[in-house]
Design an enzyme around this catalytic site. Structure first.
Site, PDB file in Angstrom:
ATOM      1  N   CYS A  88     -35.006   3.895 -32.535  1.00 10.06           N
ATOM      2  CA  CYS A  88     -36.355   3.381 -32.782  1.00 10.06           C
ATOM      3  C   CYS A  88     -36.873   3.717 -34.173  1.00 10.06           C
ATOM      4  CB  CYS A  88     -37.322   3.918 -31.735  1.00 10.06           C
ATOM      5  SG  CYS A  88     -37.607   5.691 -31.896  1.00 10.06           S
ATOM      6  N   CYS A 148     -39.133   4.773 -27.036  1.00  8.31           N
ATOM      7  CA  CYS A 148     -37.803   4.598 -27.630  1.00  8.31           C
ATOM      8  C   CYS A 148     -36.850   3.948 -26.613  1.00  8.31           C
ATOM      9  CB  CYS A 148     -37.255   5.959 -28.059  1.00  8.31           C
ATOM     10  SG  CYS A 148     -35.600   5.873 -28.748  1.00  8.31           S
ATOM     11  N   LYS A 160      -1.588  20.416   0.240  1.00  7.98           N
ATOM     12  CA  LYS A 160      -0.302  20.187   0.895  1.00  7.98           C
ATOM     13  C   LYS A 160      -0.528  19.634   2.293  1.00  7.98           C
ATOM     14  CE  LYS A 160       1.967  24.023  -1.482  1.00  7.98           C
ATOM     15  NZ  LYS A 160       2.200  25.483  -1.413  1.00  7.98           N
ATOM     16  N   CYS A 193     -36.104  12.826 -30.655  1.00  2.00           N
ATOM     17  CA  CYS A 193     -36.916  11.641 -30.922  1.00  2.00           C
ATOM     18  C   CYS A 193     -38.180  11.755 -30.075  1.00  2.00           C
ATOM     19  CB  CYS A 193     -36.156  10.359 -30.566  1.00  2.00           C
ATOM     20  SG  CYS A 193     -37.235   8.908 -30.557  1.00  2.00           S
ATOM     21  N   GLU A 210       4.269  32.830  -6.011  1.00  6.94           N
ATOM     22  CA  GLU A 210       4.032  32.909  -7.447  1.00  6.94           C
ATOM     23  C   GLU A 210       3.896  34.374  -7.848  1.00  6.94           C
ATOM     24  OE1 GLU A 210       3.885  29.845  -8.686  1.00  6.94           O
ATOM     25  OE2 GLU A 210       2.914  29.959 -10.655  1.00  6.94           O
ATOM     26  N   TYR A 228       0.385  24.894 -30.359  1.00  4.35           N
ATOM     27  CA  TYR A 228       1.659  24.581 -30.999  1.00  4.35           C
ATOM     28  C   TYR A 228       2.171  23.224 -30.513  1.00  4.35           C
ATOM     29  CZ  TYR A 228       6.537  24.921 -32.389  1.00  4.35           C
ATOM     30  OH  TYR A 228       7.764  24.655 -32.935  1.00  4.35           O
ATOM     31  N   GLU A 250      -5.111  25.037  -1.572  1.00  6.64           N
ATOM     32  CA  GLU A 250      -4.788  26.318  -2.197  1.00  6.64           C
ATOM     33  C   GLU A 250      -5.194  26.302  -3.656  1.00  6.64           C
ATOM     34  OE1 GLU A 250      -0.726  28.222  -1.734  1.00  6.64           O
ATOM     35  OE2 GLU A 250      -0.400  26.183  -1.051  1.00  6.64           O
ATOM     36  N   ASP A 304       0.567  28.557 -27.244  1.00  6.40           N
ATOM     37  CA  ASP A 304       1.630  27.581 -26.984  1.00  6.40           C
ATOM     38  C   ASP A 304       1.065  26.164 -26.944  1.00  6.40           C
ATOM     39  OD1 ASP A 304       3.060  29.849 -26.718  1.00  6.40           O
ATOM     40  OD2 ASP A 304       3.591  29.580 -24.600  1.00  6.40           O
ATOM     41  N   LYS A 323      -5.095  19.344 -11.288  1.00  5.11           N
ATOM     42  CA  LYS A 323      -5.155  20.361 -12.346  1.00  5.11           C
ATOM     43  C   LYS A 323      -6.405  20.278 -13.211  1.00  5.11           C
ATOM     44  CE  LYS A 323      -1.388  21.736 -14.417  1.00  5.11           C
ATOM     45  NZ  LYS A 323      -0.144  21.714 -15.222  1.00  5.11           N
ATOM     46  N   ASP A 377      -1.522  30.456 -12.041  1.00 12.10           N
ATOM     47  CA  ASP A 377      -0.867  30.275 -13.326  1.00 12.10           C
ATOM     48  C   ASP A 377       0.083  31.446 -13.537  1.00 12.10           C
ATOM     49  OD1 ASP A 377      -0.276  29.026 -15.617  1.00 12.10           O
ATOM     50  OD2 ASP A 377      -2.128  29.504 -16.661  1.00 12.10           O
ATOM     51  N   TYR A 388       3.411  31.442  -0.653  1.00 12.67           N
ATOM     52  CA  TYR A 388       2.831  30.202  -0.135  1.00 12.67           C
ATOM     53  C   TYR A 388       3.810  29.334   0.663  1.00 12.67           C
ATOM     54  CZ  TYR A 388       4.216  28.862  -4.960  1.00 12.67           C
ATOM     55  OH  TYR A 388       4.869  28.694  -6.147  1.00 12.67           O
ATOM     56  N   LYS A 432      -4.121  26.918  -7.529  1.00 10.50           N
ATOM     57  CA  LYS A 432      -2.843  26.802  -8.223  1.00 10.50           C
ATOM     58  C   LYS A 432      -2.749  27.965  -9.212  1.00 10.50           C
ATOM     59  CE  LYS A 432       0.153  23.549 -10.535  1.00 10.50           C
ATOM     60  NZ  LYS A 432       0.611  24.537 -11.526  1.00 10.50           N
ATOM     61  N   CYS A 448     -34.681   8.460 -35.821  1.00 11.29           N
ATOM     62  CA  CYS A 448     -33.986   8.094 -34.592  1.00 11.29           C
ATOM     63  C   CYS A 448     -33.108   6.865 -34.844  1.00 11.29           C
ATOM     64  CB  CYS A 448     -34.993   7.799 -33.486  1.00 11.29           C
ATOM     65  SG  CYS A 448     -34.227   7.145 -31.996  1.00 11.29           S
TER      66      CYS A 448
END
Ligand SMILES: [Zn+2]
Length: 598
Positions: free
Chosen positions: A430, A448, A310, A443, A186, A40, A116, A37, A334, A120, A238, A118, A427
């Site tokens: 240098c 350098c 929270k 290198c 959830e 997409y 907490e 998804d 997130k 999915d 929750y 999260k 490089c």
């Protein structure tokens, strides 16, 4: 935009429409999607962006299709308390801003938070109604628009972790006369259950689910509850709220964390790995919770896409209230998951502090989760070859955790004029001839400039000396041969910074002072700042704890090194190798003259 450019963009639009329509067909007609998804969405977003920029909108563009997502299969029901979404942030700075605004609004100097994971999964309200002194499962609603959801009671009843009755016991005789209870949580599907379900579906020749969230959602919205029952869904609670006959909320606890304990005693699975913490302005504790969650996410049985904080005090929650969309007393922090489609314009080569050359793709700027992405790491040439990335290619880009963005894959269908990325022989800084070490180009030149600059930048970084100095100033100091290592930085005067950095008197002396002050940094920070290969933050801390000073560490035997927690054979060898190097030994002798805790 020139006529020529416009034509090119129009061609890209045509191609994108073709690809998206192809994936629509795979998804809706064949029910056998080839891409996720997120992928997409990334394609569709690219198309929307081009259409907006050019005004070229084909009547057959998938953006012109009106989508109707409201299902009519289930009857509707009202939530007793609105189920809103959470405002999301993706970095520490934004989190800090949020916490500060909450403290300001509440006129508090410290704040108790509940942390907490999260999950999915799919949000669900379970409503219980009083019946003969106990509370009986009345209905279960999906989130819907937050006020009204779909009634999936029959399916929810098959989830064994949702109690069908609740006995409040001693809490029952509060004055408010509780009539209803709403528990929110959830619905999740464990990863191994997804695997099992997909294996079965494969055998039956039906499309597999692309992830646990889609599978949980599909399972919960089954028309046949016996199918849901076989899916082994779990419910993580929750939130719990109590209401009287009129629907007015009744409070029987003062804190959310106390309600968690209550839910546990009522036989719900409460949000696994939750904890409470007290913070002031500083959000380090929250950042740590976030980083721990990120580290353990692959080993968890279920999927998470971030963490949630929270406000623990329920009265504070009331005072903060909500907007039409979000609760103001909670925030989601997130993980980066979004993907964007953009174009590789060019590739440049960066020299790291160990001399490793890293190819970096310069991208047509694209916004992901509020940040504009202009480049992505290509790691090394093995990586480039395995993904077959070429200059001019259209690619999917993703921000992963804390690190810089990376390229997920090339969209071959969009490939037009491209050229291969050539391995550099010299490089870029240098011009020394590069040497090959496995997939890496290195290198070998100790003088350098870019290597020296990268070393000094690392030395003053937040987790080492924590001095706020720009890479630009360091670069100028090195290129003008004013400094050749970190020790030289301590011998500069404020006027040196003023001249090189083009700084005012005040800023120059501020920078000077903070560099001088960093002489007092602890030994573990010094160790980290040295940039010994494979010795990161954690190893620096445990090594510092065990050996106390640099001499002890330099004289440590292999056996002594591997006896330290977290130090394996490879790390021990890397440390020994580092201190064998004549240049490194010289640097340490010089550091002893400027650092106080070495
Ligand atoms: Zn070099």
């Amino acid at each position: 935009m020139s006529v020529d450019q416009n034509k090119k963009v129009e061609q890209e639009i045509e191609k994108l429409i073709e690809i998206i329509n192809y994936h629509n067909w795979r998804y809706y007609v064949l029910q056998d999607p080839e891409i996720s998804d997120e992928e997409y969405d990334a394609l569709l977003n690219r198309l929307k962006k081009l259409e907006k920029e050019t005004g070229i909108i084909k009547p057959y563009s998938p953006t012109q299709r009106i989508t109707n997502v409201i299902s009519t299969e289930f009857k509707k029901g009202n939530h007793l308390f609105p189920v809103l979404s959470l405002e999301a942030v993706y970095d520490k700075k934004k989190l800090e801003e949020y916490i500060k605004s909450v403290l300001r609004n509440l006129k508090q100097s410290e704040l108790g938070l509940l942390c907490e994971l999260k999950f999915d999964g799919v949000s669900l309200s379970v409503i219980y109604k009083r019946n003969d002194g106990i509370f009986i499962f009345d209905k279960a609603l999906t989130r819907g628009d937050g006020l009204i959801g779909e009634d999936v009671s029959l399916n929810a009843k098959t989830i064994k972790t949702i109690p069908l009755s609740i006995d409040l016991g001693n809490d029952n005789d509060t004055e408010g006369d509780i009539e209803f209870i709403q528990v929110n949580g959830e619905v999740v599907l464990y990863k191994n259950d997804l695997q099992r379900i997909n294996e079965e579906r494969k055998k039956e020749g039906v499309p597999e689910f692309s992830n646990t969230r889609n599978a949980a959602s599909g399972s919960l919205r089954q028309l046949d509850p016996s199918v849901t029952a076989k899916r082994n869904l779990k419910f993580f609670a929750y939130s719990i709220r109590f209401f009287d006959r009129e629907g007015k909320e009744v409070r029987i606890r003062k804190k959310l964390s106390e309600l968690f304990e209550l839910m546990r005693s009522l036989r719900f699975i409460v949000s696994p790995f939750f904890k409470t913490c007290k913070i002031e302005q500083d959000v380090d504790a929250l950042q740590e919770y976030y980083e721990n969650a990120f580290e353990m996410k692959d080993s968890l049985e279920f999927d998470i896409d971030g963490v949630v904080f929270k406000v623990d005090d329920l009265e504070f929650q009331d005072r903060l209230g909500s907007t039409l969309k979000n609760y103001k007393w909670a925030i989601a922090y997130k993980f980066h998951t979004s993907i964007a489609v953009t174009k590789v314009i060019d590739v440049v080569f960066e020299v790291g502090r160990t001399g490793v050359i890293t190819p970096v793709a310069l991208l047509e700027p694209v916004e992901i989760e509020g940040a504009v992405i202009k480049n992505a790491t290509l790691h090394n040439f093995d990586y480039i070859k395995s993904k077959d990335i070429r200059i001019g290619d259209y690619v999917e880009v993703r921000r992963a955790g804390k690190v810089i963005p990376e390229i997920v894959k090339v969209i071959k269908e969009l490939r037009g004029d491209v050229r291969e990325i050539e391995e550099p022989k010299f490089c870029p800084s240098c011009k020394a001839e590069l040497i090959k070490d496995g997939p890496f180009l290195i290198c070998p030149n100790k003088q350098c400039f870019e290597k020296i600059i990268a070393k000094i930048v690392h030395w003053f970084s937040k987790d080492a000396m924590d001095v706020d100095i720009s890479d630009g100033i360091i670069s100028k100091l090195v290129k003008n041969k004013i400094v050749k290592d970190v020790v030289d930085m301590y011998n500069l005067r404020p006027s040196d910074f003023a001249v090189v950095g083009n700084l005012g008197k005040k800023s120059a002396s501020k920078l000077y002072n903070s560099i001088q002050e960093s002489r007092n940094r602890s030994f573990d920070r010094i160790l980290y700042g040295l940039g010994i290969p494979m010795v990161g933050l954690r190893n620096s801390k445990s090594l510092a704890q065990k050996f106390k000073n640099i001499d002890n560490l330099m004289n440590a035997s292999f056996a002594e090194l591997v006896s330290v927690e977290g130090i394996g054979n490879e790390v021990a060898n890397s440390i020994i190798q580092f201190f064998k190097d004549e240049e490194n030994r010289k640097l340490i002798e010089r550091l002893k003259r400027v650092m106080n805790n070495i």
